[in-house]
Design an enzyme around this catalytic site. Structure first.
Site, mmCIF file in Angstrom:
data_model
loop_
_atom_site.group_PDB
_atom_site.id
_atom_site.type_symbol
_atom_site.label_atom_id
_atom_site.label_comp_id
_atom_site.label_asym_id
_atom_site.label_seq_id
_atom_site.Cartn_x
_atom_site.Cartn_y
_atom_site.Cartn_z
ATOM 1 N N CYS A 79 0.881 -1.176 0.000
ATOM 2 C CA CYS A 79 0.000 0.000 0.000
ATOM 3 C C CYS A 79 0.917 1.223 0.000
ATOM 4 O O CYS A 79 2.090 1.119 -0.349
ATOM 5 C CB CYS A 79 -0.936 -0.024 1.212
ATOM 6 S SG CYS A 79 -0.090 0.140 2.800
ATOM 7 N N ARG A 80 0.416 2.349 0.425
ATOM 8 C CA ARG A 80 1.230 3.562 0.419
ATOM 9 C C ARG A 80 2.325 3.519 1.486
ATOM 10 O O ARG A 80 3.481 3.782 1.222
ATOM 11 C CB ARG A 80 0.358 4.801 0.614
ATOM 12 C CG ARG A 80 1.126 6.109 0.429
ATOM 13 C CD ARG A 80 0.274 7.336 0.646
ATOM 14 N NE ARG A 80 0.034 7.623 2.041
ATOM 15 C CZ ARG A 80 0.923 8.131 2.896
ATOM 16 N NH1 ARG A 80 2.146 8.393 2.484
ATOM 17 N NH2 ARG A 80 0.617 8.376 4.141
#
Length: 110
Positions: A79-80
């Protein structure tokens, strides 16, 4: 055993947090590997790792979509920042997935 562990027990993590360089090596050198991006569709559209599939961890059907994946494959989850992907790995481990790797620090660490 610490006081905290004696009160709450220890939850064994069933996935590995790995740094970006190891994550990329695994993605290139592992047979039956799946790059799984658990960000929102908008984040995914803004840029993704080559070959990644997107299953948004915030989607209502996240767990049912994950449950349909092949448990024999190796999953590189990102994810980020690494938080949502860690949560996704926990969910996947609970569903019986065993080859799980979380990108420590997320894509911002690359």
């Amino acid at each position: 055993m610490s006081f905290f562990q004696s009160l709450f027990g220890t939850a064994e993590k069933k996935y590995q947090d790995i740094p970006a360089d190891e994550f990329l090596k695994l993605s290139e050198n592992t047979k039956d590997v799946v790059l799984l991006d658990v960000r929102t569709p908008a984040e995914f559209a803004g840029g993704k790792l080559k070959g990644a599939i997107n299953i948004d961890i915030f989607a209502r059907d996240f767990q049912s979509k994950i449950a349909k994946l092949d448990k024999d494959k190796t999953y590189l989850v990102y994810c980020r920042s690494g938080n949502r992907s860690g949560q996704a790995c926990n969910t996947m481990a609970g569903l019986g997935f065993t080859k799980l790797y979380n990108l420590a620090g997320g894509v911002i660490s690359m």
